[in-house]
Design an enzyme around this catalytic site. Structure first.
Site, short mmCIF file in Angstrom:
data_model
loop_
_atom_site.label_atom_id
_atom_site.label_comp_id
_atom_site.label_asym_id
_atom_site.label_seq_id
_atom_site.Cartn_x
_atom_site.Cartn_y
_atom_site.Cartn_z
N ILE A 195 5.05 -4.60 10.03
CA ILE A 195 5.37 -4.08 8.70
C ILE A 195 5.03 -2.60 8.76
CG2 ILE A 195 4.85 -4.15 6.24
CD1 ILE A 195 4.40 -7.14 6.52
N TYR A 237 -12.35 -4.68 -3.58
CA TYR A 237 -13.51 -4.32 -4.41
C TYR A 237 -14.46 -5.50 -4.64
CZ TYR A 237 -16.52 -2.15 -7.84
OH TYR A 237 -17.62 -1.66 -8.49
N THR A 261 0.83 -1.21 0.00
CA THR A 261 0.00 0.00 0.00
C THR A 261 0.86 1.25 0.00
OG1 THR A 261 -1.68 -1.18 1.27
CG2 THR A 261 -1.82 1.22 1.24
N TYR A 295 -2.31 -10.63 4.09
CA TYR A 295 -2.41 -9.22 4.49
C TYR A 295 -3.88 -8.88 4.67
CZ TYR A 295 -1.74 -4.08 3.90
OH TYR A 295 -1.74 -2.71 4.05
N LYS A 309 -0.02 -10.35 8.05
CA LYS A 309 0.08 -8.94 8.42
C LYS A 309 -1.32 -8.52 8.83
CE LYS A 309 0.92 -4.28 6.58
NZ LYS A 309 1.25 -3.46 5.37
N ARG A 334 -9.20 -1.18 3.66
CA ARG A 334 -8.79 -0.92 2.28
C ARG A 334 -9.49 -1.84 1.29
NH1 ARG A 334 -4.87 3.15 0.39
NH2 ARG A 334 -3.71 3.78 2.24
#
Length: 301
Positions: free
Chosen positions: A206, A109, A46, A135, A164, A140
Site C-alpha cells: 500500500i 493514543y 494516513t 493496519y 498492512k 503512528r
C-alpha cells in the site's frame, strides 16, 4: 474473498484553497491511477489526512472514490479509529457504499493491550461482511499488533484476510508470513521494504510513492511478483531517493507537495499538517521528482 496483491495507492485527499475537499481533483487522480495500471485504491488512510476529515467528509471521500473507480479496481476504504464504535460505523458505511474491503488501523493514543486489540478488531470484523485488512503501524499508534494476536484474529474472523505491515521490521513481516495461512495476504506499508517483502513471500504494497508515479510502481511490483528481479531491482534503485524523500518530513507533507508541483492538486493541507518546514527539504524533493519525471517521459527506465 478478494485477493489483494500488487500496488494499492494510499490516496492523498486534495483540498481547495479554501480548505474544502477538492472532489474534481480527486476524480482526476483516481482516473490517472487506474489508467496507469495500479491494482487498487485506498482512500482515507494516513496519506489521506483522515484524522483531519469530519465524519461527513470521511464518508463522502470513500463514497466518491468508489463512484469514480466504477468497479475498475478494488477500493479498500480506511475506516479505522481509536473508538471501536466509530470504526464500526465507518466500516458499515463503507460496506454500504460498495467498498471492496476496509483498512483498520491499530487504535491510536489509547495504547490497548493485545486483548484489547483482539476485541477491537473482532468487533469491527463481526459488524461487516466484506474483507478486513488490519493496519499495523506502531510508529503512528503507539502499539504493535503482535503476530500471535494477528494469528488469533485470522483464525477467529473469516473476513480478516490481510495485514498492512508498517512496523518497519522485516523480521516481524517474515514472522507474519510464516505464521499465517497461505491465503492470508501481507502487504508492505513501507515503499522501501516492498521488494524485500515480496522476496519473503509477501503480496504487495500500500504505497505512498505511487500517488505520483503509479505506472512505475506497478511495473516494479508486478515484475517482482512475476519473478523478473532484474527489472524490479533496477526500478527499486531508481525509486530509492524518492522513497526516502517521501518521508523527509511527516507523511503526507512531501508527497502532497510533490503532487502539487506536478499539477495534480493544490498545496493545501489541514492543520496540524502544513506546508514543508524546510526550504532545503523542498528543493531536494523537487529536484528528485523533476529528474524522475524526465526519466519517465524520455523512457529511460
Amino acid at each position: 474473498m478478494q485477493q489483494f496483491r500488487g500496488v494499492y495507492t494510499a490516496l492523498i485527499t486534495p483540498f481547495t484553497d479554501l480548505g474544502t475537499v477538492d472532489y474534481q481533483s480527486l476524480e482526476r487522480i483516481v482516473n490517472q491511477q487506474i489508467e496507469a495500471g495500479i491494482d487498487g485504491l485506498v482512500p482515507c488512510g494516513t496519506t489521506g489526512e483522515s484524522p483531519t476529515l469530519s465524519h461527513e467528509e470521511h464518508d463522502r471521500v470513500i463514497a466518491q472514490t468508489i463512484k469514480y473507480a466504477a468497479g475498475r479496481v478494488p477500493v479498500i476504504a480506511g475506516t479505522g479509529s481509536n473508538a471501536t464504535t466509530e470504526a464500526i460505523r465507518l466500516s458499515q458505511h463503507a460496506e454500504d457504499a460498495g467498498a471492496d474491503a476496509v483498512l483498520l488501523v491499530n487504535p491510536y493514543y489509547n495504547k490497548p493491550t493485545q486483548k484489547g486489540l483482539y476485541l477491537h478488531f473482532k468487533a469491527i470484523a463481526d459488524s461487516v461482511k466484506i474483507p478486513c485488512v488490519l493496519y499495523n503501524i506502531k510508529g503512528r499508534t503507539g502499539v504493535n499488533l503482535e503476530t500471535e494476536t494477528l494469528i488469533r484474529l485470522e483464525q477467529d474472523c473469516s473476513n480478516i484476510v490481510a495485514v498492512k505491515e508498517a512496523s518497519g521490521s522485516l523480521e516481524q513481516m517474515r514472522s507474519v508470513i510464516a505464521s499465517t495461512s497461505n491465503d492470508f495476504m501481507v502487504l508492505s506499508g513501507d515503499d522501501n521494504l516492498a521488494l524485500d517483502l515480496i522476496r519473503a513471500g509477501g503480496d504487495g504494497v500500500i504505497s505512498v510513492a505511487s500517488n505520483l508515479f503509479p505506472h512505475e510502481m506497478a511495473r516494479m511490483m508486478h515484475a517482482a511478483l512475476e519473478g523478473r528481479w532484474d527489472e524490479a531491482e533496477r526500478l527499486g534503485t531508481w525509486f530509492a531517493p524518492f522513497f526516502a524523500a517521501c518521508f523527509i518530513e511527516t507523511n503526507p507533507i512531501p508527497i502532497k507537495t510533490a503532487m502539487a508541483a506536478m499539477g495534480w492538486c493544490r498545496e493545501s493541507f489541514r492543520l496540524p499538517m502544513c506546508t514543508m518546514e524546510s526550504e532545503e527539504h523542498r528543493e531536494k524533493l523537487l529536484s528528485i521528482i523533476t529528474s524522475m519525471a524526465e526519466d519517465a517521459k524520455e523512457g529511460r527506465i
